[in-house]
Design a protein around this motif. Sequence first.
Motif, short mmCIF file in Angstrom:
data_model
loop_
_atom_site.label_atom_id
_atom_site.label_comp_id
_atom_site.label_asym_id
_atom_site.label_seq_id
_atom_site.Cartn_x
_atom_site.Cartn_y
_atom_site.Cartn_z
N ALA A 128 0.81 -1.29 0.25
CA ALA A 128 0.09 -0.23 0.25
C ALA A 128 0.67 0.66 0.26
O ALA A 128 0.38 2.03 -0.54
N ALA A 129 2.00 0.92 1.33
CA ALA A 129 3.04 2.12 0.95
C ALA A 129 3.84 2.51 -0.53
O ALA A 129 4.21 3.88 -0.73
N LEU A 130 3.65 1.70 -1.44
CA LEU A 130 4.65 1.79 -3.57
C LEU A 130 3.67 3.16 -4.14
O LEU A 130 2.38 3.36 -3.45
N PRO A 131 4.55 3.75 -4.68
CA PRO A 131 3.85 5.57 -5.04
C PRO A 131 2.49 5.00 -6.51
O PRO A 131 2.63 5.60 -7.74
N TRP A 132 1.65 4.55 -6.13
CA TRP A 132 0.67 3.78 -7.39
C TRP A 132 0.36 5.18 -7.22
O TRP A 132 -0.22 5.12 -9.05
N THR A 133 -0.40 6.02 -6.95
CA THR A 133 -1.04 7.26 -7.41
C THR A 133 -0.54 7.82 -7.46
O THR A 133 -0.65 8.34 -8.67
N VAL A 134 0.83 8.28 -7.48
CA VAL A 134 2.12 8.77 -8.57
C VAL A 134 2.17 8.73 -9.75
O VAL A 134 2.29 9.44 -10.70
N SER A 135 2.05 6.60 -9.92
CA SER A 135 2.70 6.60 -11.07
C SER A 135 0.54 7.21 -12.13
O SER A 135 0.95 6.91 -13.33
N GLU A 136 -0.26 6.89 -11.65
CA GLU A 136 -1.05 7.16 -12.27
C GLU A 136 -1.79 8.05 -12.57
O GLU A 136 -2.96 8.17 -13.21
N SER A 137 -1.29 9.32 -11.93
CA SER A 137 -2.02 10.72 -11.20
C SER A 137 -1.01 11.52 -12.91
O SER A 137 -1.56 12.41 -12.94
N ALA A 138 0.07 10.86 -13.28
CA ALA A 138 -0.09 12.26 -14.78
C ALA A 138 -0.33 12.29 -15.21
O ALA A 138 -1.73 11.03 -16.11
N ARG A 139 -0.33 13.01 -16.82
CA ARG A 139 -1.30 13.62 -18.29
C ARG A 139 -0.37 13.09 -19.17
O ARG A 139 1.26 13.10 -19.44
N PRO A 140 -0.95 12.39 -20.22
CA PRO A 140 -0.40 12.71 -20.70
C PRO A 140 0.40 13.60 -21.59
O PRO A 140 -0.55 14.55 -21.50
#
Length: 352
Positions: A49-61
Amino acid sequence: MSISERCARWIVGIVEVNKCSPRMAQRSAETAEILKEFSVLFFAMRRVAALPWTVSESARPLQTGSARIRIQKPHGHVFSPQTCLHPLCQKFPPSVRYRRLFLSEFIKRQEAAGCDPLDELYDALAEVVGAEESSESFRSYRLPCGAFVSLLENAALISGGTTGLVTWEAALYLAEWAVDHPQLFAGRTVLELGSGVGMSGISICCSCSPRRFVFSDCHPAVLQKLRENVRLNGLGSDSRPAVRVDQLDWTTATGEELRAIGADAVIAADVVFDPDLTGSLVQLLSKLLQRPSTEAQPLVLICSTIRNPQTYGGFKLQLEKAGLSHEVMSEPARHVFPYDRATPIELLKVFR
């Protein structure tokens, strides 16, 4: 197309776009940092749960001219070669349970993002779904140079009557501090007291160029695991530095035995936790620092997680009663390894 070819094509695409767009270069650099962070946290078996999942998903093309690259979702062909499909995971795998949790979360997020997870991810998950749990597994810690220190550790914090079969926070802090101050260990013979599974010592051997390194402990199970970890990381009597693993009982070690080691630097991490042991530790340090006036004293560094201030304060008082001085090494160290920093850690220089 293989995973490496797909990842290479993705990277080449970024390079081509970067030629046209400084903003794209910045974005790809940020993505590279995310990949690095994922890899570091995965191999150290930090909470999924502490992995930066939300960071990797939040960027935009991003879009520039006819070139377009999409990096907003945790693409399997980018992240998996850095984690569960990395060769290090095959050689020194994290626990079965951890890989199962990681892969399940990874695939779930891939599907939710509208990506088609790689077949290799499903294959990797199938391997661990029915696999038998083990009492030990590997944690790997990435050094600043990019190499990993891989350690076989027990799952339980206490097993076989010892706490020495896992890596504790002070060992990680001492390793961080040492790789930031390699000049203090370069060309020296270093003795480590209570080496445990070997994190601090192996990091120093890989990053600080000591002449010789002597790991030591007293518990048979710890010594067995320590010798295995030293070997797994490519160290031995014929390596550079030359290393060995000694059984050293603080209560029986004589001054003559300690002088024979010839240490001009002594380190220890997380050895001040039991009031019944601090007396023998102080006596051992006193013997190590007992040198003729014509000889230089060894550098002695003791790193401690202060879980019980009374125990730690008692250790300092015993040092003073034995005629030993101490100084807190307050120079900051880079945050290299992932671990819990909530409990204070102190590094002491001990001298006569």
